[in-house]
Design a protein around this motif. Sequence first.
Motif, mmCIF file in Angstrom:
data_model
loop_
_atom_site.group_PDB
_atom_site.id
_atom_site.type_symbol
_atom_site.label_atom_id
_atom_site.label_comp_id
_atom_site.label_asym_id
_atom_site.label_seq_id
_atom_site.Cartn_x
_atom_site.Cartn_y
_atom_site.Cartn_z
ATOM 1 N N LEU A 187 0.838 -1.246 -0.102
ATOM 2 C CA LEU A 187 0.148 0.036 -0.085
ATOM 3 C C LEU A 187 0.794 1.405 0.115
ATOM 4 O O LEU A 187 0.599 2.169 -0.750
ATOM 5 C CB LEU A 187 -1.040 -0.113 1.159
ATOM 6 C CG LEU A 187 -2.010 -1.058 1.060
ATOM 7 C CD1 LEU A 187 -2.848 -0.827 2.357
ATOM 8 C CD2 LEU A 187 -2.875 -0.734 -0.001
ATOM 9 N N GLU A 188 1.807 1.232 0.703
ATOM 10 C CA GLU A 188 2.765 2.237 0.822
ATOM 11 C C GLU A 188 3.382 2.609 -0.679
ATOM 12 O O GLU A 188 3.656 3.750 -1.175
ATOM 13 C CB GLU A 188 3.858 2.142 1.889
ATOM 14 C CG GLU A 188 3.463 2.191 3.288
ATOM 15 C CD GLU A 188 4.511 1.880 4.243
ATOM 16 O OE1 GLU A 188 4.452 2.627 5.388
ATOM 17 O OE2 GLU A 188 5.493 1.266 3.801
ATOM 18 N N ASP A 199 -8.107 7.446 -4.302
ATOM 19 C CA ASP A 199 -8.525 8.243 -3.217
ATOM 20 C C ASP A 199 -7.251 8.345 -2.145
ATOM 21 O O ASP A 199 -7.300 7.448 -1.595
ATOM 22 C CB ASP A 199 -9.681 7.904 -2.672
ATOM 23 C CG ASP A 199 -10.128 8.893 -1.458
ATOM 24 O OD1 ASP A 199 -9.457 9.713 -1.133
ATOM 25 O OD2 ASP A 199 -11.291 8.863 -1.109
ATOM 26 N N LEU A 200 -6.321 9.180 -2.410
ATOM 27 C CA LEU A 200 -5.170 9.201 -1.679
ATOM 28 C C LEU A 200 -5.242 9.535 -0.271
ATOM 29 O O LEU A 200 -4.571 8.980 0.585
ATOM 30 C CB LEU A 200 -4.368 10.241 -2.052
ATOM 31 C CG LEU A 200 -3.937 10.390 -3.577
ATOM 32 C CD1 LEU A 200 -2.776 11.349 -3.993
ATOM 33 C CD2 LEU A 200 -3.010 8.778 -3.844
ATOM 34 N N ALA A 201 -6.559 10.086 0.157
ATOM 35 C CA ALA A 201 -6.656 10.411 1.510
ATOM 36 C C ALA A 201 -7.297 8.997 2.184
ATOM 37 O O ALA A 201 -6.816 8.603 3.353
ATOM 38 C CB ALA A 201 -7.746 11.482 1.663
ATOM 39 N N SER A 202 -7.923 8.636 1.626
ATOM 40 C CA SER A 202 -8.711 7.125 1.959
ATOM 41 C C SER A 202 -7.337 6.038 2.171
ATOM 42 O O SER A 202 -7.255 5.421 2.900
ATOM 43 C CB SER A 202 -9.608 6.531 0.928
ATOM 44 O OG SER A 202 -10.104 5.366 1.265
ATOM 45 N N ALA A 205 -5.523 7.005 5.262
ATOM 46 C CA ALA A 205 -6.120 6.648 6.470
ATOM 47 C C ALA A 205 -6.042 5.074 6.651
ATOM 48 O O ALA A 205 -5.879 4.668 7.760
ATOM 49 C CB ALA A 205 -7.376 6.811 6.284
ATOM 50 N N THR A 206 -6.333 4.175 5.312
ATOM 51 C CA THR A 206 -5.915 2.737 5.814
ATOM 52 C C THR A 206 -4.454 2.393 6.146
ATOM 53 O O THR A 206 -4.247 1.364 7.061
ATOM 54 C CB THR A 206 -6.375 2.248 4.039
ATOM 55 O OG1 THR A 206 -7.606 2.423 3.789
ATOM 56 C CG2 THR A 206 -6.135 0.533 4.271
#
Length: 215
Positions: A187-188, A199-202, A205-206
Motif C-alpha cells: 500500500l505504501e 483516493d489518496l486520503a482514503s 487513512a488505511t
Amino acid sequence: MYNKLFIASLLVVGAVAPPPPSSDAEATVLAQDQIINDDGSYAYNYETSNGIRANARSDNGINANGEFSFVPPDGAEYRVTYFIASLLVVGAVAPPPPSSDAEATVLAQDQIINDDGSYAYNYETSNGIRANARSDNGINANGEFSFVAPDGAEYRVTYVANEQGFQPQGAHLPVEPPAPEHVIKMLEDLRATNNPEFDLASLDATIARLKATLG
C-alpha cells in the motif's frame, strides 16, 4: 431470572466505494427530531449532509432499540443496529437478581439540544444501564454506555465518532490482529505513485490504521 442483554451488529456496505459526497467541515444538519414523554419513553432521529444518521426509541425508558450509520474516509457506509432488552435466563440454580428489570426506574435523564446542532444527553436506570454522549457541532460526537450482563459483569464502551468513523473502545471488544507487513509495504508503494485515480486520503487513512495494529 431477568437480566439485560446488549446486542450490536455491524453491516459494511460496498466492496468498492466512491469518495465521500461532501466535506465534514461543510456538513449541515438535515433532520433532528426528539420526543421525551413523562413515562420515560422517548424517540429521537438525526441526519447530517455528510452521511451520519442515527435513530433510537424506547417504549418504557429502559429497553431501547436503534441504529446509526456513517461514511468514513474510505467511502464505505458502516451501519450498526442495536437493542437493549430483557433476557429470560433459565437455570437449575440461580440467585435472585439484585433488581428486576420490570421494576427498574429511570434515575436520571437529561438532554440539551442547541440551535447550532450541538447536544448532550445522559440517562441512568436503577438496573445498571448508563449512557451519555455529547457533540459540539451535531456531527462529531463522543460518549459511553455501560450495562450489567447476565453473568453479573459490567460492560462499558467508550466511543468517538468523527471523520475517522465510529471508534469504540472496551476491555471486552475484540482487537484487530497485526496487519501483514508486506500488505502495508504494498500500500505504501501504491501511495508513493501519487496516482490521481486513487483516493489518496482514503489510502493514507488505511495505511495509518494498519500500521497502528503493529503496536
